[in-house]
Design a protein around this motif. Structure first.
Motif, mmCIF file in Angstrom:
data_model
loop_
_atom_site.group_PDB
_atom_site.id
_atom_site.type_symbol
_atom_site.label_atom_id
_atom_site.label_comp_id
_atom_site.label_asym_id
_atom_site.label_seq_id
_atom_site.Cartn_x
_atom_site.Cartn_y
_atom_site.Cartn_z
ATOM 1 N N ASP A 118 22.764 -69.719 10.988
ATOM 2 C CA ASP A 118 23.335 -69.004 9.848
ATOM 3 C C ASP A 118 22.241 -68.182 9.161
ATOM 4 O O ASP A 118 21.103 -68.111 9.643
ATOM 5 N N MET A 119 22.568 -67.574 8.036
ATOM 6 C CA MET A 119 21.642 -66.678 7.341
ATOM 7 C C MET A 119 20.375 -67.370 6.836
ATOM 8 O O MET A 119 19.351 -66.730 6.668
ATOM 9 N N LYS A 144 22.340 -60.497 16.554
ATOM 10 C CA LYS A 144 23.203 -61.006 15.481
ATOM 11 C C LYS A 144 24.663 -60.863 15.843
ATOM 12 O O LYS A 144 25.032 -60.046 16.685
ATOM 13 N N ILE A 166 27.352 -63.190 8.716
ATOM 14 C CA ILE A 166 26.433 -62.772 9.763
ATOM 15 C C ILE A 166 25.702 -64.006 10.284
ATOM 16 O O ILE A 166 25.218 -64.837 9.514
ATOM 17 N N TYR A 167 25.622 -64.108 11.591
ATOM 18 C CA TYR A 167 24.921 -65.187 12.263
ATOM 19 C C TYR A 167 23.932 -64.573 13.247
ATOM 20 O O TYR A 167 24.095 -63.432 13.677
ATOM 21 N N PHE A 168 22.930 -65.338 13.576
ATOM 22 C CA PHE A 168 21.914 -64.874 14.506
ATOM 23 C C PHE A 168 21.920 -65.781 15.720
ATOM 24 O O PHE A 168 22.195 -66.974 15.612
ATOM 25 N N TYR A 169 21.634 -65.210 16.874
ATOM 26 C CA TYR A 169 21.564 -66.021 18.082
ATOM 27 C C TYR A 169 20.237 -65.808 18.789
ATOM 28 O O TYR A 169 19.594 -64.770 18.634
#
Length: 69
Positions: A21-22, A65, A49-52
């Motif tokens: 998560d952020m 993202k 918004i999530y990051f991978y």
């Protein structure tokens, strides 16, 4: 409800996906790993918004993202 992350020019047999998560907390998500892609289910992820990161052993081979609307 789903998104697919495609990996181009994969030369590595084993890799893993992590979603954050952020604030950097690792999220528990459901995904299906194919030969060169991950199909991700939104599941219970809230909008945002999530990051991978995609890892092979301890090396990051891809990052980006994901926007959940």
């Amino acid at each position: 409800e789903t998104a697919t992350i495609q990996i181009a020019n994969v030369r590595i047999a084993n890799y893993n996906l992590k979603v954050y998560d952020m604030i950097g907390k690792e999220m528990n998500i459901e995904f299906i790993r194919n030969q060169d892609s991950f199909a991700i289910s939104r599941g219970n992820l809230a909008r945002g918004i999530y990051f991978y990161k995609i890892f092979s052993a301890q090396e990051i081979i891809a990052a980006g993202k994901i926007l959940i609307e």
